[in-house]
Design an enzyme around this catalytic site. Structure first.
Site, PDB file in Angstrom:
ATOM      1  N   TRP A 101      -3.136 -10.490  -9.094  1.00 55.49           N
ATOM      2  CA  TRP A 101      -4.144  -9.539  -8.658  1.00 55.49           C
ATOM      3  C   TRP A 101      -4.918  -9.166  -9.941  1.00 55.49           C
ATOM      4  O   TRP A 101      -4.388  -8.419 -10.762  1.00 55.49           O
ATOM      5  CB  TRP A 101      -3.486  -8.269  -8.132  1.00 55.49           C
ATOM      6  CG  TRP A 101      -3.061  -8.184  -6.706  1.00 55.49           C
ATOM      7  CD1 TRP A 101      -3.500  -7.264  -5.787  1.00 55.49           C
ATOM      8  CD2 TRP A 101      -2.075  -8.962  -6.004  1.00 55.49           C
ATOM      9  NE1 TRP A 101      -2.852  -7.446  -4.578  1.00 55.49           N
ATOM     10  CE2 TRP A 101      -1.988  -8.484  -4.674  1.00 55.49           C
ATOM     11  CE3 TRP A 101      -1.275 -10.057  -6.369  1.00 55.49           C
ATOM     12  CZ2 TRP A 101      -1.127  -9.036  -3.718  1.00 55.49           C
ATOM     13  CZ3 TRP A 101      -0.422 -10.600  -5.417  1.00 55.49           C
ATOM     14  CH2 TRP A 101      -0.359 -10.096  -4.109  1.00 55.49           C
TER      15      TRP A 101
ATOM     16  N   TYR B 263      -7.568  -7.202 -11.641  1.00 58.91           N
ATOM     17  CA  TYR B 263      -8.395  -6.048 -11.313  1.00 58.91           C
ATOM     18  C   TYR B 263      -8.941  -5.401 -12.585  1.00 58.91           C
ATOM     19  O   TYR B 263      -8.166  -4.897 -13.401  1.00 58.91           O
ATOM     20  CB  TYR B 263      -7.538  -4.983 -10.614  1.00 58.91           C
ATOM     21  CG  TYR B 263      -7.152  -5.251  -9.186  1.00 58.91           C
ATOM     22  CD1 TYR B 263      -7.624  -6.337  -8.466  1.00 58.91           C
ATOM     23  CD2 TYR B 263      -6.284  -4.371  -8.532  1.00 58.91           C
ATOM     24  CE1 TYR B 263      -7.258  -6.543  -7.147  1.00 58.91           C
ATOM     25  CE2 TYR B 263      -5.917  -4.565  -7.207  1.00 58.91           C
ATOM     26  CZ  TYR B 263      -6.406  -5.663  -6.515  1.00 58.91           C
ATOM     27  OH  TYR B 263      -6.036  -5.856  -5.221  1.00 58.91           O
TER      28      TYR B 263
ATOM     29  N   HIS C 106       0.811  -1.209   0.000  1.00 55.17           N
ATOM     30  CA  HIS C 106       0.000   0.000   0.000  1.00 55.17           C
ATOM     31  C   HIS C 106       0.849   1.265   0.000  1.00 55.17           C
ATOM     32  O   HIS C 106       0.425   2.303  -0.514  1.00 55.17           O
ATOM     33  CB  HIS C 106      -0.945  -0.020   1.199  1.00 55.17           C
ATOM     34  CG  HIS C 106      -1.803  -1.246   1.240  1.00 55.17           C
ATOM     35  ND1 HIS C 106      -1.282  -2.502   1.481  1.00 55.17           N
ATOM     36  CD2 HIS C 106      -3.131  -1.423   1.050  1.00 55.17           C
ATOM     37  CE1 HIS C 106      -2.257  -3.399   1.443  1.00 55.17           C
ATOM     38  NE2 HIS C 106      -3.389  -2.778   1.183  1.00 55.17           N
TER      39      HIS C 106
ATOM     40  N   SER D   5     -10.135 -10.451  -1.393  1.00 58.40           N
ATOM     41  CA  SER D   5      -9.528  -9.417  -0.560  1.00 58.40           C
ATOM     42  C   SER D   5     -10.586  -8.808   0.342  1.00 58.40           C
ATOM     43  O   SER D   5     -11.791  -8.982   0.129  1.00 58.40           O
ATOM     44  CB  SER D   5      -8.946  -8.333  -1.443  1.00 58.40           C
ATOM     45  OG  SER D   5      -9.976  -7.744  -2.187  1.00 58.40           O
ATOM     46  N   GLY D   6     -10.100  -8.108   1.320  1.00 58.36           N
ATOM     47  CA  GLY D   6     -11.013  -7.475   2.257  1.00 58.36           C
ATOM     48  C   GLY D   6     -11.306  -6.029   1.912  1.00 58.36           C
ATOM     49  O   GLY D   6     -12.313  -5.475   2.317  1.00 58.36           O
TER      50      GLY D   6
ATOM     51  N   LYS E 253      -6.256 -13.273  -7.133  1.00 54.52           N
ATOM     52  CA  LYS E 253      -6.853 -12.468  -6.089  1.00 54.52           C
ATOM     53  C   LYS E 253      -7.942 -11.614  -6.721  1.00 54.52           C
ATOM     54  O   LYS E 253      -7.701 -10.862  -7.672  1.00 54.52           O
ATOM     55  CB  LYS E 253      -5.804 -11.550  -5.466  1.00 54.52           C
ATOM     56  CG  LYS E 253      -6.408 -10.616  -4.434  1.00 54.52           C
ATOM     57  CD  LYS E 253      -5.559  -9.385  -4.223  1.00 54.52           C
ATOM     58  CE  LYS E 253      -6.309  -8.357  -3.391  1.00 54.52           C
ATOM     59  NZ  LYS E 253      -7.579  -7.924  -4.012  1.00 54.52           N
TER      60      LYS E 253
END
Lengths: 306, 306, 306, 306, 306
Positions: A172, A174, A49, A251-252, A208
């Protein structure tokens, strides 16, 4: 009522279903069965992050700006692995090598420029991951971006290197970019479902995903998706199914209540997920709180061994 | 009052904290302990302004157009190193090799085109630095530029070469480009804090930062940064903290009074910086004046050994 | 009166000042002392106009379309070298090899597209120059162009190849592009001064410059340049000084009177130039006339040996 | 009546007509004569829709989201080969290796961004195909796209690799992009005819084409095409002829009635096609239905052996 | 009357004038003296129209869609060579190898996208030409296109490969793009004259030019060209002269009457051309007609041996 519904149950793939080359299988087996709960589930602690959002994500828990916080959490909490960028890994992983498995995130970007034309450049290589003794590499794919040719070509080379070295790939996946925004947005069912499938088609071992959400732009989705009736659990189940023999992590996202977190975790595991990847929901709290909720998630995982 | 404040004190990392490969460690140790004040602080004399700004920076002190001026200042003043471009180094470093350590700046650009889309191309390689016997390479990263993919990919290759040859990396981490200007501007706290973290995440060993400044565009920063209360010292401390185990140097920027320079130098050293990188504040004066203020800065450094 | 003036005299660098590797030194020594006047001055005959401007430059002297014209002029006039593109060299240099030194111009473009975004692509390599037995390569850099990243990166590879093979680099350093036009234009003092410095900073051995000119757009230059008082000789001296230990050649540009040519040649040699590079002023005339004015220039050079 | 008509009959090329290198010939011979009907015809089952269109193509027959469905269909139906992307192949082909020949589709894209500027990036390599034991590679070419230079250059490298390894190339030759839309659109006779020829000129061994269709934008085609009188069979015959000694496969496109499918299949086989490539028309139905219609197509092929 | 006129006669270069490396010389000698008329002239049959224009060029003579037509014409007519793309050559040249020399056209494009930004990508390599036993490669250069950097860089690599393997280069030098259209257009004297010179400067051995034409946009040409008085023969002579020691071929363009064709052929041969490259004028007719006019052209060539 729509003629096509999400399947009532979704099978969770086993490692054997993935037809992995031996290096990939050895590393994934170790990750799935010798770490974390040890029953084939995955709990990953992501901490990229600082690059993806900037240090603002640390302002609510300043201690989390120190990578030692996340490494300690991963170690004491017994996560299957920590996922971070190369500079972070070079400086802090040596102190935890052998004790905390590493997923080296090899691409990433800042969120300063607009995501309309999103591309995540390579900041490290599969060879870097091999050198550091990582268990897997992480790669972000911005599905549907106008930069998709560049992204796909980057990924081809990453996949071939990972094949050569036997390093598993955690993608990931996205949905991003102006064209996705015009077709329902990054979190809509159509977009996430497509992203799940792209990961499978292009050769990720693990993907993910975010759990699809209903939103104001749902009317922009293709007709077939607008016609579907679905809830949170259906959404997770559907995209897991589109990923087929690719292990799915959800993911959260940003921080939510513990009850929500666990309930949603339970629903996605029911839906066929192999595990969870929780960042801000974990390290945006004091260490003891983070360890407590980690223990609850791991307890939940006991029911989902394969 | 804001709930999240800058830490009261910031630890200054030691070389051991960086987990360096031996070549990097040997070169950084030599730079930090066998040159300059010799106590683990760094005072670098940068002279790439002829490329970055053009000869206009020499108009107020014409003698400074001659690289011999800066090399003599670095030698007589006892700087830890001089930082310059390849052509400058090829022609003038041979006369000072062994006496003045070299940080070879391997990318750079003119400031003729707009910075909206800033990119700093590679003008030299890590191999050039090895061949010349440089102690480190310098690399400018324009954080948040629309060209960030190109920049990150360039840097990946530089980092890998530096890893291969054991050459430390000093990153000039500068927020730049249209998107940064729309979020507070290049010197705002948000931007510099992000730049500090990017250097750490991508694998710089040392990062050169500007001290954040309050400005007219602060209201464009993300909410969490707008809510912070901070002064000069807080700003330096905060961004140093975001860099974590990356050594931090602060720059002096354009020429200011000696009192200001020293006071600001003291504040940033208090805040955890490893040193200073002063260019125009040094060589835009006659040699004797430059040597006097250099001595004062080095005297200040006596208090900050590690 | 402005506080900062051009230096009254400018030292002309010697070969030793350039700290050259042996191959470069051997080739430059031969060019400077075994050809032309033989006293360390340089008179180069450039003939890349067929590519850069098209055959229109030959319309006033049709015989000049035949490369034999320029090779004969270089041979009979005793120039230090001829500078031309690869196709020109491949077809005509064999007949003059050993008798007329070659500067192989390795990049170039047509002037058909606008110069707003000027880039000069590589049409040949340093290896081509080695194979042909050239004494040096020529490279055009469009300083300040929006394409500067591409240009700098091209040049980095050229410089490294030239380093590897010991081939000297003569850089045509030309301010170009929309951003330069918005800051005073390609021939203003600011622009040429910057171009001179860029050549030094990036590693040229010799730089070809145009003498700065006053023009209608001077008010667009940065303040410090607007404040300067200067004449033709000052301009030449100032930009020569910015090039420091890079040998400077000035061009003649389009055809002017012989008196002007010689007077301007004298002024720039006084200002520290190493020589001249005259194309259209030479071959846009009948051979006998061209030889006469060549002899006058060489006679002028007798006073400037180093 | 137009002076130039489509030929009444079109010869179907034999393998010998293609002048193939031995590796290509061995693999194509095996595909054409040891699989499927075994008489030199080709029936291919494509399943790259998960990438090209997203999982929406599976909504009408959810079981088809599982690659096992298509592999079983290919196996039980006796197709000459299945065509799929790398991730799909890596995970599911091992269970069918030796029993179902593989055409590895090595490029592909999502249909999220607009097709105005269509480019299909490489997601795999010819080497991947060799490693997996594929019989051929598939490559999509977007003929006439503004990205055609990138596409042609990608294909050059693919063709050279395929030549080196003896892997046959099946080109999906698809007119695409804003310029094609301005000249009649992707399915018009002009566009498909051009696409057929491009495949031959650039070196495909087999080309997959859509049968040209009359449409609202036919008036935008070049005059010579507007003047032609033609029906479905003529269109197929004409484009087959333009492909010359490149084997032609026609696709079925979206799902139609069985009668239509078989009648159209008969017409294109009459017109000189080597076979058919039917995806959605096959796997967007229950397995038993799919096997029935597959059998009918294969029965039709009995008449077209070469 | 204009002061500068086209030369009354233009010398036709001999092979010795080109200073060729032995491999190039051997192949060109064979092409010029052992094929065609055998007296140093060249008659080339180009057939890349299927790619460059699409199959529409075959509509008036459908048999010409079959490459056998052109190979038979080249063989029976005794052309010096046929020029075609890689796929065409791979499939059809084997049947004529040793009997019809091959010029492998290694770049090409469709004419679907606009020519404003014309670029011709590489579809094959010099190595492909060597492997096939070609006598030369063909390369199209779009002179003055906004893509000129890309084109020049492509050509540099092609030229270097051709140098390495001793393969002669025949450049199709075509003015193209928006900037050329703004300066008189692709066929104006200025544009073709420039294109002729670019071929020489960049290193073509042979250049294919169109004969310049007067047109409506002539007033947009640079002044010096507007001032010239010239006719068809002058135009051919002038551009041939600009090519200097590069052999010149002129094309026939779209189909004209035989008288015109021969008269124009005579004029350009008088003007110094080495030969002609006639495509549509030849194969857009029945074979017997094509052979008759071929014979007439070859008869004309008898007068122009060198």
């Amino acid at each position: 009522m729509a003629a096509t519904e999400a399947p009532a149950t979704t099978r969770r793939p086993t490692l054997d279903d993935l037809n992995l080359a031996p290096g990939k299988k050895a590393r994934l087996y170790d990750l799935l069965y010798n770490h974390g709960v040890g029953n084939g589930t995955l709990l990953i602690l992501p901490i990229d992050h600082g690059l993806e959002h900037g240090p603002r994500d640390f302002l609510s828990n300043p201690g989390a700006a120190d990578p030692t916080f996340q490494f300690e959490l991963a170690l004491q909490g017994g996560y299957n692995a920590i996922a971070c960028q190369i500079g972070f890994a070079e400086k802090y992983f040596p102190g935890y090598a052998g004790r905390v498995p590493l997923v080296l995130k090899i691409n990433g970007k800042t969120n300063v420029p607009s995501d309309d034309d999103a591309h995540s450049p390579l900041n490290a290589s599969v060879e870097d991951a091999v050198r550091l003794g990582a268990h897997a590499i992480g790669y972000t794919m911005y599905v549907g971006s106008p930069q998709q040719s560049r992204h796909f070509e980057d990924f081809r080379r990453v996949r071939q290197d990972a094949e050569r070295y036997g390093i598993p790939i955690l993608m990931w996946s996205y949905p991003r970019g102006s064209a996705i925004e015009a077709k329902g947005g990054r979190d809509c069912l159509y977009a996430v479902d497509y992203a799940a499938r792209v990961a499978m088609e292009l050769g990720a071992d693990i993907v993910k995903l975010n759990v699809p959400e209903k939103g104001e732009k749902d009317a922009l989705m293709p007709q077939k998706y607008r016609d579907l009736e679905w809830d949170y659990a259906d959404g997770a189940r559907r995209v897991t199914r589109s990923a087929q023999n690719t292990l799915v992590l959800f993911s959260g996202g940003s921080k939510v209540s513990d009850e929500d977190l666990l309930e949603k975790g339970r629903l996605v595991m029911e839906g066929g997920a192999t595990g969870l990847i929780f960042g801000r929901n974990m390290w945006q709290r004091p260490m003891d709180e983070a360890l407590q909720v980690t223990a609850k998630v791991k307890s939940l995982f006991e029911d989902y061994g394969v």
